[in-house]
Design an enzyme around this catalytic site. Structure first.
Site: not given
Ligand SMILES: Cc1cc2nc3c(=O)[nH]c(=O)nc-3n(C[C@H](O)[C@H](O)[C@H](O)COP(=O)(O)O)c2cc1C
Length: 464
Positions: A199, A283-284, A352
């Protein structure tokens, strides 16, 4: 003819306004005083210094090359063809971004987006992709997941790429730096990423100011330039030409998670078409414990109450969703479904990142890095949780499917498993803007192939 003229003018603007002010110096970009063409150079820190000026040169060279090639092409192409070309051409930048460290590449993408240096989707979405949810009209069901634009720096440009909706955040009440870098790792052959950002956020006050400035603009644009789809549905509904989700997080050192989320609601819900409580970032420390039955019930009640106590216009408060992890037991899922139904939660985002390491990443040198895994290896894990939740809630709670979507077929599978909307992150980070029209076109093909007239018709088709 008119469209082509407009397009040509836009392209000229792109070249003259966006490209000309930049020149490369060994310290990165330089911006010249725009009031005069004289070189009264003011240095602008756009980025931490790039790893080498050679990469910066290559990147800027590619951008200029694209613009010049576009200039040559635009005189012979119609608007839709040109737009399609621009999205395809944007792929030439992907290998350039790949040269940079993952977080620098991401920051550069955000800066490019915030300066309008992204292609703009001019083609209307087919009516078959339009849908209505929570009283909001979505021109298509493909959204950008949280974490990409954490601080709402580029909402308009990202919406302009043709996403049906964009979710910003996670935003924490107090600004915080997140975990030490490096904290984002590419598992490129696996189409995956591991992140332990923790975060990093500019905080709710900065983000509210930014959204406040953009919000007015979004409202103005609603009445003018936003493309409409065949049945007249605009890109977006209530708040502007696109649907904006606001994802709320909690500060690492805060001991009262509910108070953090309530602060987020008080400050940011006025800008949101929907709100998300993120209780699933790995991560929190302690955050994921909030997914337990009692903790979640208490939390959701408090946040709902905070939202409902605020003054809302006729259309009412923004819907409240909870984003959950893909690493939950059957008991956890039962509990969450029970809370969601009994408290009439407006939706769940599933899911997530995962802390598990499926076999498909076992050969990666980064597999042992701590953090959440996203991308292709998460697809099956998150889709299983989505399906389970659709069955447990008997389709009564709208679900957003997220995790590992990189094609229209993947998006379609999420929809058939119960998702009303779908989000992407990792496939967009790797594939760039071209991924969006590709996923939408493939999704439309899947719907037509199986005889569905709309997305809504296909929601949960495999488990009804
Ligand atoms: C670098 C990075 C940062 C992320 N930061 C957040 C975040 O701040 N809050 C959140 O709810 N999900 C966060 N996610 C998770 C994404 O929103 C998503 O749920 C997750 O990557 C799965 O989707 P994908 O396979 O299409 O990437 C993050 C993902 C990545 C790769």
């Amino acid at each position: 003819m008119m469209a082509r003229m407009l397009l040509r003018n836009n392209l000229k603007r792109l070249i003259y306004e966006k490209m000309r002010p930049f020149s490369i110096s060994s310290c990165g970009f330089r911006q010249f005083n725009s009031a005069s063409s004289e070189a009264t150079a003011t240095k602008v820190t756009l980025l931490p210094p790039p790893p080498s000026s050679g990469k910066g040169m290559l990147l800027t060279g590619s951008m200029i090359g694209m613009a010049i090639a576009g200039g040559a092409y635009v005189s012979t192409a119609d608007e839709a063809t040109f737009c399609g070309w621009l999205f395809k051409a944007s792929k030439i930048l992907n290998p350039v971004f790949a040269l940079l460290d993952a977080e620098n590449a991401h920051n550069l993408a955000i800066i490019a987006a915030s300066r309008g240096l992204l292609p703009k989707e001019m083609r209307a979405d087919p009516p078959g992709l339009n849908l209505e949810l929570w009283g909001r009209k979505f021109s298509n069901p493909i959204g950008l997941a949280a974490g990409f634009d954490k601080n709402a720096q580029a909402v308009e440009s990202l919406l302009g790429l043709g996403f049906g909706f964009v979710e910003i955040g996670s935003v924490t009440p107090v600004p915080q730096e997140g975990n030490p870098k490096p904290r984002i790792f590419r598992l490129r052959p696996e189409g995956a990423v591991i992140n332990r950002c923790g975060f990093n956020s500019e905080g709710i006050v900065v983000v509210a100011k930014r959204l406040g400035a953009q919000h007015g603009k979004r409202k103005m644009e609603e009445t003018s330039a936003s493309p409409t789809s065949g049945n007249g549905a605009k890109h977006g509904g209530k708040a502007g030409p696109g649907i904006l989700g606001v994802n709320l997080g909690k500060n690492k050192t805060s001991e009262d998670a509910a108070a953090d989320f309530v602060q987020g609601v008080h400050t940011l819900s006025q800008f949101a078409d929907y709100l998300v409580i993120n209780v699933s970032s790995p991560n929190t420390p302690g955050l994921r414990k909030l997914q337990g039955r009692k903790q979640l019930k208490d939390l959701v009640k408090k946040v709902q109450a905070a939202r409902d106590e605020m003054q809302w216009a006729e259309e009412g408060p923004p819907p409240l969703l909870v984003k959950i992890s893909p690493d939950l037991s059957k008991q956890d899922l039962d509990d969450i479904a029970m809370v969601a139904v009994s408290l009439r939660l407006d939706g769940l985002i599933i899911s997530n990142t995962t802390i598990s390491r499926p076999d498909s990443v076992s050969n990666s040198p980064f597999a042992e890095e701590a953090g959440g895994l996203s991308g292709k290896p998460v697809f099956d894990i998150s889709t299983n949780v989505l399906k389970e939740m659709y069955i447990l809630t008997r389709g009564r709670i709208p679900l957003i499917g997220c995790g590992g979507v990189s094609s229209g077929e993947d998006a379609y599978k999420k929809i058939r498993s119960g998702a009303s909307l779908v989000q992407i992150y990792t496939s967009f980070a790797y594939g760039g803007p071209a991924v969006i029209p590709q996923i939408k076109a493939e999704l439309m093909e899947c719907l037509e192939r199986d005889g569905f007239k709309s997305v809504q018709e296909a929601v949960g088709a495999d488990y009804r």
